[in-house]
Design an enzyme around this catalytic site. Structure first.
Site, PDB file in Angstrom:
ATOM      1  N   GLY A  46     -10.111  -5.378   6.384  1.00  0.00           N
ATOM      2  CA  GLY A  46     -10.049  -5.478   7.872  1.00  0.00           C
ATOM      3  C   GLY A  46     -11.230  -6.687   8.109  1.00  0.00           C
ATOM      4  O   GLY A  46     -11.919  -7.546   7.419  1.00  0.00           O
ATOM      5  N   ASP A  69      -6.253   2.601  -8.231  1.00  0.00           N
ATOM      6  CA  ASP A  69      -7.784   2.794  -7.798  1.00  0.00           C
ATOM      7  C   ASP A  69      -8.297   4.161  -8.133  1.00  0.00           C
ATOM      8  O   ASP A  69      -8.231   5.195  -7.307  1.00  0.00           O
ATOM      9  CB  ASP A  69      -7.472   2.494  -6.350  1.00  0.00           C
ATOM     10  CG  ASP A  69      -8.924   2.443  -5.502  1.00  0.00           C
ATOM     11  OD1 ASP A  69      -9.757   2.728  -6.108  1.00  0.00           O
ATOM     12  OD2 ASP A  69      -8.811   1.885  -4.327  1.00  0.00           O
ATOM     13  N   SER A  91       0.879  -1.248   0.020  1.00  0.00           N
ATOM     14  CA  SER A  91      -0.037  -0.101  -0.092  1.00  0.00           C
ATOM     15  C   SER A  91       0.871   1.155  -0.046  1.00  0.00           C
ATOM     16  O   SER A  91       2.147   1.048   0.280  1.00  0.00           O
ATOM     17  CB  SER A  91      -0.761   0.028   1.276  1.00  0.00           C
ATOM     18  OG  SER A  91      -0.120   0.126   2.366  1.00  0.00           O
ATOM     19  N   GLY A 147      -9.635 -10.167   1.670  1.00  0.00           N
ATOM     20  CA  GLY A 147      -9.682 -11.540   2.174  1.00  0.00           C
ATOM     21  C   GLY A 147      -9.769 -11.947   3.301  1.00  0.00           C
ATOM     22  O   GLY A 147     -10.168 -13.262   3.243  1.00  0.00           O
ATOM     23  N   ASP A 190      -0.739  -1.403  -4.032  1.00  0.00           N
ATOM     24  CA  ASP A 190      -2.124  -1.885  -3.517  1.00  0.00           C
ATOM     25  C   ASP A 190      -2.906  -0.595  -3.445  1.00  0.00           C
ATOM     26  O   ASP A 190      -2.360   0.453  -2.763  1.00  0.00           O
ATOM     27  CB  ASP A 190      -2.129  -2.434  -2.259  1.00  0.00           C
ATOM     28  CG  ASP A 190      -3.288  -2.939  -1.902  1.00  0.00           C
ATOM     29  OD1 ASP A 190      -4.303  -3.328  -2.764  1.00  0.00           O
ATOM     30  OD2 ASP A 190      -3.532  -3.487  -0.881  1.00  0.00           O
ATOM     31  N   ASN A 199      -4.440  -9.002   4.039  1.00  0.00           N
ATOM     32  CA  ASN A 199      -3.475  -8.333   4.621  1.00  0.00           C
ATOM     33  C   ASN A 199      -3.553  -8.387   6.116  1.00  0.00           C
ATOM     34  O   ASN A 199      -2.851  -8.804   6.864  1.00  0.00           O
ATOM     35  CB  ASN A 199      -3.846  -6.807   4.193  1.00  0.00           C
ATOM     36  CG  ASN A 199      -2.920  -5.674   4.721  1.00  0.00           C
ATOM     37  OD1 ASN A 199      -1.705  -6.271   5.358  1.00  0.00           O
ATOM     38  ND2 ASN A 199      -3.124  -4.546   4.617  1.00  0.00           N
ATOM     39  N   HIS A 242     -10.705  -8.241  -3.112  1.00  0.00           N
ATOM     40  CA  HIS A 242     -10.043  -7.611  -1.917  1.00  0.00           C
ATOM     41  C   HIS A 242     -10.727  -7.987  -0.668  1.00  0.00           C
ATOM     42  O   HIS A 242     -11.617  -8.775  -0.758  1.00  0.00           O
ATOM     43  CB  HIS A 242     -10.080  -5.953  -2.066  1.00  0.00           C
ATOM     44  CG  HIS A 242      -9.194  -5.655  -3.063  1.00  0.00           C
ATOM     45  ND1 HIS A 242      -8.236  -4.671  -2.831  1.00  0.00           N
ATOM     46  CD2 HIS A 242      -9.059  -5.715  -4.434  1.00  0.00           C
ATOM     47  CE1 HIS A 242      -7.537  -4.411  -3.940  1.00  0.00           C
ATOM     48  NE2 HIS A 242      -8.048  -4.920  -4.944  1.00  0.00           N
TER      49      HIS A 242
HETATM   50  P1  13P Z   1      -7.817  -7.643   4.270  1.00  0.00           P
HETATM   51  O1  13P Z   1      -7.033  -6.549   5.163  1.00  0.00           O
HETATM   52  O2  13P Z   1      -9.055  -7.366   4.844  1.00  0.00           O
HETATM   53  O3  13P Z   1      -7.309  -9.069   3.986  1.00  0.00           O
HETATM   54  O4  13P Z   1      -7.566  -6.971   2.718  1.00  0.00           O
HETATM   55  C1  13P Z   1      -6.546  -6.911   2.005  1.00  0.00           C
HETATM   56  C2  13P Z   1      -6.867  -6.326   0.820  1.00  0.00           C
HETATM   57  O5  13P Z   1      -7.886  -6.028   0.243  1.00  0.00           O
HETATM   58  C3  13P Z   1      -5.552  -5.458   0.343  1.00  0.00           C
HETATM   59  O6  13P Z   1      -5.988  -4.687  -0.915  1.00  0.00           O
END
Ligand code: 13P
Length: 287
Positions: A178, A105, A49, A209, A84, A231, A207
């Protein structure tokens, strides 16, 4: 060598599995993810990011670290280094810094502006052999200061952006960065199905996940998702293992304060999480 994500994602779409994008924060994170991808013989995408890039002293430092690490660790599976949720300026900076894959984005912009900027970046990325991810509809929640309302994407807008020549498309389908709230309605498979029908072979990106139940992940892959971003789950795994180490007083035993010892349980926990996800996404043995 870092590679564009194009080939690995085309193969994933055709083979009905997904490649994981795991976000990195520092050297330990990067090392854990690369070693696990190699162990599992899986292609992998390292997500950065803009906030994490800044934290790691800028995109040039990140590109140099990741390239050198791939070489030093003898990593032979395909590795893409991917921006990202990039802004237009961030995308340009990462192209310059040596990233092999870019996400622009533009989902918070009016669709015409998103299309214009994406179109321009398609041309630059194609010229340099980089893959490009675009976004339509927004991912809910907050990630590194990027806040999204989480509205589902319009399948017609998805078709329009896919036709610009991007490599992959992130479309909001009720996913959130999150933790998912208890009253989360789940992924909108109706939207995903409509998007897949309009965008054909285009690899779709999921995204948020972290915390999506396994059966929903499998169904999303069946409906054309070829890249899944994780993430927060690695952050939780690292935090939990580090907390246990300290609460058990291990940092006070012998040389337990040595950063290489102190950070080791967290690094191992990230490996466990990445291993689990690679298995679930079905990309093991596909490198
Ligand atoms: P999470 O932090 O919910 O796993 O999302 C990660 C993400 O989509 C990064 O772009």
């Amino acid at each position: 060598m870092l590679v564009s994500a194009e080939e690995m994602l085309k193969k994933a779409k055709a083979g009905h599995y997904a490649v994981g994008q795991f976000n990195i924060n520092n050297l330990e994170w990067t090392k854990s993810i690369l070693l696990t991808a190699q162990e599992m013989k899986s292609p992998v995408i390292l997500g950065v990011s803009e906030g994490a890039g800044k934290y790691m002293c800028g995109f040039k430092t990140v590109a140099a670290m990741v390239s050198a690490m791939v070489d030093s660790l003898g990593i032979t599976v395909p590795v893409a280094l991917h921006l990202d949720h990039g802004t237009y300026e961030g995308a340009k900076a990462c192209i310059e810094a040596g990233f092999s894959s870019i996400m622009f984005d533009g989902s918070s912009l009016p669709i015409e502006e998103n299309v214009e900027k994406t179109k321009e970046l398609v041309a630059t990325c194609k010229e340099k052999g980089l893959s490009l991810e675009a976004e339509v509809g927004s991912i809910g929640g907050e990630e590194d200061g990027v806040i999204g309302a989480g509205e589902c994407a319009d399948p017609d807008e998805c078709e329009r952006v896919a036709n610009l020549g991007v490599t992959m498309l992130a479309a909001g389908i009720g996913n959130i960065h999150g933790a998912y709230p208890d009253n989360w309605a789940g992924l909108s498979f109706e939207t995903l199905d409509a998007i897949q029908q309009k965008t054909g072979d285009m690899p779709l990106v999921l995204h948020g996940g972290t915390g999506i139940p396994d059966d929903m992940i499998k169904k999303a892959i069946d409906l054309g998702v070829s890249k899944i971003n994780v993430n927060t789950e690695c952050q939780w795994a690292f935090q939990k293992a580090t907390r246990e180490y300290i609460l058990a007083g291990k940092d006070l035993e012998g040389k337990g304060f040595d950063p290489r010892k102190l950070l080791a349980p967290g690094a191992e926990a990230i490996k466990d999480t990445v291993r689990e996800k690679i298995k679930l996404f079905g990309s093991d043995g596909k490198a």
